[in-house]
Scaffold this motif. Structure first.
Motif, PDB file in Angstrom:
ATOM      1  N   LYS A  51      43.254  37.285  25.611  1.00 54.34           N
ATOM      2  CA  LYS A  51      43.423  35.895  26.040  1.00 54.34           C
ATOM      3  C   LYS A  51      43.196  35.698  27.539  1.00 54.34           C
ATOM      4  O   LYS A  51      42.868  34.604  27.979  1.00 54.34           O
ATOM      5  CB  LYS A  51      44.841  35.417  25.685  1.00 54.34           C
ATOM      6  N   ARG A  52      43.405  36.729  28.329  1.00 52.15           N
ATOM      7  CA  ARG A  52      43.265  36.606  29.791  1.00 52.15           C
ATOM      8  C   ARG A  52      41.794  36.842  30.147  1.00 52.15           C
ATOM      9  O   ARG A  52      41.332  37.984  30.205  1.00 52.15           O
ATOM     10  CB  ARG A  52      44.178  37.604  30.494  1.00 52.15           C
ATOM     11  N   LEU A  53      41.076  35.752  30.399  1.00 56.94           N
ATOM     12  CA  LEU A  53      39.628  35.814  30.608  1.00 56.94           C
ATOM     13  C   LEU A  53      39.276  35.244  31.977  1.00 56.94           C
ATOM     14  O   LEU A  53      39.730  34.152  32.335  1.00 56.94           O
ATOM     15  CB  LEU A  53      38.899  35.027  29.514  1.00 56.94           C
ATOM     16  N   TYR A  54      38.427  35.964  32.720  1.00 59.04           N
ATOM     17  CA  TYR A  54      38.059  35.564  34.077  1.00 59.04           C
ATOM     18  C   TYR A  54      36.562  35.770  34.300  1.00 59.04           C
ATOM     19  O   TYR A  54      35.957  36.684  33.733  1.00 59.04           O
ATOM     20  CB  TYR A  54      38.841  36.387  35.110  1.00 59.04           C
ATOM     21  N   THR A  55      35.995  34.921  35.148  1.00 58.86           N
ATOM     22  CA  THR A  55      34.579  35.061  35.502  1.00 58.86           C
ATOM     23  C   THR A  55      34.397  35.651  36.896  1.00 58.86           C
ATOM     24  O   THR A  55      33.261  35.862  37.327  1.00 58.86           O
ATOM     25  CB  THR A  55      33.860  33.697  35.438  1.00 58.86           C
ATOM     26  N   ASP A  56      35.476  35.923  37.602  1.00 55.61           N
ATOM     27  CA  ASP A  56      35.422  36.501  38.941  1.00 55.61           C
ATOM     28  C   ASP A  56      36.431  37.643  39.016  1.00 55.61           C
ATOM     29  O   ASP A  56      37.631  37.426  38.770  1.00 55.61           O
ATOM     30  CB  ASP A  56      35.738  35.442  39.995  1.00 55.61           C
ATOM     31  N   CYS A  57      35.958  38.849  39.359  1.00 56.40           N
ATOM     32  CA  CYS A  57      36.865  40.000  39.310  1.00 56.40           C
ATOM     33  C   CYS A  57      37.961  39.914  40.365  1.00 56.40           C
ATOM     34  O   CYS A  57      39.106  40.317  40.126  1.00 56.40           O
ATOM     35  CB  CYS A  57      36.084  41.306  39.427  1.00 56.40           C
ATOM     36  N   LYS A  58      37.659  39.372  41.551  1.00 58.70           N
ATOM     37  CA  LYS A  58      38.691  39.257  42.583  1.00 58.70           C
ATOM     38  C   LYS A  58      39.766  38.249  42.180  1.00 58.70           C
ATOM     39  O   LYS A  58      40.953  38.444  42.465  1.00 58.70           O
ATOM     40  CB  LYS A  58      38.049  38.879  43.915  1.00 58.70           C
ATOM     41  N   GLU A  59      39.334  37.184  41.500  1.00 55.95           N
ATOM     42  CA  GLU A  59      40.307  36.219  40.988  1.00 55.95           C
ATOM     43  C   GLU A  59      41.221  36.882  39.966  1.00 55.95           C
ATOM     44  O   GLU A  59      42.441  36.688  39.978  1.00 55.95           O
ATOM     45  CB  GLU A  59      39.591  35.027  40.361  1.00 55.95           C
ATOM     46  N   MET A  60      40.637  37.680  39.069  1.00 52.43           N
ATOM     47  CA  MET A  60      41.428  38.370  38.054  1.00 52.43           C
ATOM     48  C   MET A  60      42.408  39.345  38.704  1.00 52.43           C
ATOM     49  O   MET A  60      43.599  39.385  38.336  1.00 52.43           O
ATOM     50  CB  MET A  60      40.513  39.130  37.091  1.00 52.43           C
ATOM     51  N   LEU A  61      41.936  40.116  39.664  1.00 49.38           N
ATOM     52  CA  LEU A  61      42.785  41.104  40.314  1.00 49.38           C
ATOM     53  C   LEU A  61      43.939  40.436  41.058  1.00 49.38           C
ATOM     54  O   LEU A  61      45.057  40.964  41.082  1.00 49.38           O
ATOM     55  CB  LEU A  61      41.951  41.948  41.273  1.00 49.38           C
ATOM     56  N   GLY A  62      43.688  39.264  41.654  1.00 47.75           N
ATOM     57  CA  GLY A  62      44.745  38.538  42.339  1.00 47.75           C
ATOM     58  C   GLY A  62      45.746  37.902  41.396  1.00 47.75           C
ATOM     59  O   GLY A  62      46.943  37.832  41.700  1.00 47.75           O
ATOM     60  N   ALA A  63      45.246  37.454  40.241  1.00 42.38           N
ATOM     61  CA  ALA A  63      46.112  36.758  39.287  1.00 42.38           C
ATOM     62  C   ALA A  63      46.952  37.706  38.445  1.00 42.38           C
ATOM     63  O   ALA A  63      47.981  37.299  37.887  1.00 42.38           O
ATOM     64  CB  ALA A  63      45.260  35.877  38.367  1.00 42.38           C
ATOM     65  N   LEU A  64      46.525  38.973  38.349  1.00 43.34           N
ATOM     66  CA  LEU A  64      47.199  39.927  37.467  1.00 43.34           C
ATOM     67  C   LEU A  64      47.621  41.173  38.250  1.00 43.34           C
ATOM     68  O   LEU A  64      47.069  42.263  38.056  1.00 43.34           O
ATOM     69  CB  LEU A  64      46.266  40.327  36.314  1.00 43.34           C
ATOM     70  N   PRO A  65      48.594  41.044  39.119  1.00 43.98           N
ATOM     71  CA  PRO A  65      49.045  42.223  39.893  1.00 43.98           C
ATOM     72  C   PRO A  65      49.613  43.319  39.008  1.00 43.98           C
ATOM     73  O   PRO A  65      49.702  44.476  39.433  1.00 43.98           O
ATOM     74  CB  PRO A  65      50.107  41.640  40.828  1.00 43.98           C
ATOM     75  N   GLU A  66      49.988  42.980  37.792  1.00 41.00           N
ATOM     76  CA  GLU A  66      50.574  43.963  36.883  1.00 41.00           C
ATOM     77  C   GLU A  66      49.541  44.907  36.267  1.00 41.00           C
ATOM     78  O   GLU A  66      49.898  45.895  35.606  1.00 41.00           O
ATOM     79  CB  GLU A  66      51.352  43.255  35.763  1.00 41.00           C
ATOM     80  N   LEU A  67      48.255  44.620  36.466  1.00 48.79           N
ATOM     81  CA  LEU A  67      47.211  45.502  35.946  1.00 48.79           C
ATOM     82  C   LEU A  67      47.358  46.907  36.521  1.00 48.79           C
ATOM     83  O   LEU A  67      47.623  47.081  37.710  1.00 48.79           O
ATOM     84  CB  LEU A  67      45.820  44.976  36.303  1.00 48.79           C
ATOM     85  N   ASP A  68      47.142  47.919  35.684  1.00 48.46           N
ATOM     86  CA  ASP A  68      47.202  49.308  36.134  1.00 48.46           C
ATOM     87  C   ASP A  68      45.821  49.917  36.367  1.00 48.46           C
ATOM     88  O   ASP A  68      45.656  50.757  37.259  1.00 48.46           O
ATOM     89  CB  ASP A  68      47.939  50.172  35.100  1.00 48.46           C
ATOM     90  N   ALA A  69      44.846  49.526  35.540  1.00 47.32           N
ATOM     91  CA  ALA A  69      43.536  50.177  35.604  1.00 47.32           C
ATOM     92  C   ALA A  69      42.460  49.238  35.086  1.00 47.32           C
ATOM     93  O   ALA A  69      42.745  48.294  34.342  1.00 47.32           O
ATOM     94  CB  ALA A  69      43.539  51.466  34.777  1.00 47.32           C
ATOM     95  N   VAL A  70      41.215  49.512  35.500  1.00 48.60           N
ATOM     96  CA  VAL A  70      40.078  48.737  35.015  1.00 48.60           C
ATOM     97  C   VAL A  70      38.921  49.656  34.677  1.00 48.60           C
ATOM     98  O   VAL A  70      38.768  50.729  35.266  1.00 48.60           O
ATOM     99  CB  VAL A  70      39.602  47.676  36.039  1.00 48.60           C
ATOM    100  N   SER A  71      38.097  49.221  33.747  1.00 41.34           N
ATOM    101  CA  SER A  71      36.783  49.817  33.502  1.00 41.34           C
ATOM    102  C   SER A  71      35.736  48.892  34.085  1.00 41.34           C
ATOM    103  O   SER A  71      35.792  47.672  33.870  1.00 41.34           O
ATOM    104  CB  SER A  71      36.527  49.976  31.996  1.00 41.34           C
TER     105      SER A  71
END
Length: 352
Positions: A51-71
């Motif tokens: 459900k959490r969908l973003y078109t800009d990676c920096k926006e996603m990274l800022g909005a989801l500080p709880e993220l642990d890892a990315v591919s």
């Protein structure tokens, strides 16, 4: 137990192998998607229930500080900026091959990982095959003796994927950076990851296959070779010399007037030789006689390797397992690729 929250940046074709691997791993949660193509993003979100969908990676990274890892599964030209942004945001990163557009970008990625104190893993999937494990065992256990020569090819008769693959501004090159990276890295891995010291290479752009109807299944979705930019090489050949004296010759193509597509690895030592084509065979001398040893499936590459590389990445984060393909490995490959392209342009050997 807390699960790792994982996002995928770039949800095109190759991302499916990452996504499905994360879904199968009980120690992580597929948490968010990011892609510049809104249609693809929405389609993948619906398919996998994200459900959490973003078109800009920096926006996603800022909005989801709880993220642990990315591919990072984007076009090659976005590998470095997306990876560095994620590392600076405090996330572990698994980046698809090739590591970057060039070695300079790759060095910046490694530095960002070191500054952040986070892991940066590389998508050298051939390292995770049964064939790679078996070949490494033969080398480590002494059955090969001194490994001094290898040959590798990855040849397509008519297999230019089109789309971003044939646009140098997005891909960085053609079959060398797309296909050759796999076989060069596999040989280097089997041989114990020796450091490259010199390269001589040549590239060719001779065949326009835009009017061939049979695309042999390689054309990416939405591409049209008649309209796509196609400014990459269609054939690359090289000789790579390593610090331990071992020499590798490699050839890779999107388009070549040959009979069949091939993908063959040959590694030669003083006590034995290995051929992967696609299963692994071992050639040696026993009791004064020439001997051939054939290893059956599942030694051939079968796709399960994608899950293994993701499992290794997750285990490295959670349990301290060693990354099988690290940023250092990615940088060495980028140095080799840079040198081949430079040698092809200058007509001279390049010393590393």
């Amino acid at each position: 137990m807390k699960k790792l929250k994982v996002a995928v940046i770039g949800v095109g074709n190759i991302s499916s192998t990452h996504i499905e691997a994360y879904l199968k791993n009980p120690e992580c949660e597929l948490y968010a998607f990011c892609d510049i193509n809104e249609d693809t993003l929405r389609e993948k979100g619906e398919k996998y229930g994200v459900k959490r969908l973003y078109t800009d990676c920096k926006e996603m990274l800022g909005a989801l500080p709880e993220l642990d890892a990315v591919s990072v599964c984007t076009w090659n030209n976005a590998h470095a900026p997306c990876t560095i942004a994620a590392l600076e945001a405090g996330k572990h990163v698994f980046c698809e091959k090739p590591m970057a557009m060039n070695a300079k970008e790759a060095e910046k990625m490694r530095l960002a990982a070191e500054k952040a104190g986070k892991l940066l893993g590389m998508g050298f999937v051939r390292r995770f095959g049964d064939d790679a494990d078996l070949a490494c065992d033969l080398v480590k256990n002494g059955q090969m003796g001194e490994v001094y020569y290898a040959k590798a090819n990855y040849i397509r008769r008519n297999g230019n994927p089109g789309g971003w693959f044939s646009d140098k501004s997005r891909s960085g090159g053609g079959p060398l950076i797309d296909l050759g990276v796999h076989v060069i890295d596999l040989v280097r891995y089997i041989a114990g990851n020796p450091r490259p010291v010199s390269v001589y290479g040549a590239t060719f752009a001779k065949l326009d296959r835009s009017d061939i109807k049979d695309k042999r299944g390689y054309v990416v979705a939405g591409s049209d070779l008649k309209k796509d930019v196609n400014n990459v090489e269609d054939l690359a050949v090289a000789m790579i010399r390593f610090e331990n004296g071992c020499v590798l010759t490699v050839e890779t193509s999107y388009s070549l007037n040959t009979d069949n597509d091939t993908g063959r690895i040959e590694v030669f030592g003083t006590k034995g030789g290995i051929v992967i084509n696609p299963n692994l065979s071992y050639y040696t001398v026993m009791e004064g006689h020439l001997a051939n040893v054939e290893f059956p499936n599942p030694t051939a590459f079968n796709g399960s390797e994608y899950a293994r590389e993701i499992d290794n990445f997750i285990a490295a984060i959670l349990h301290g397992e060693k990354l099988r393909a690290s940023a250092d490995d990615g940088i060495q490959l980028m140095r080799i690729l840079d040198a081949i392209y430079e040698s092809a342009a200058t007509g001279h050997e390049v010393t590393l």
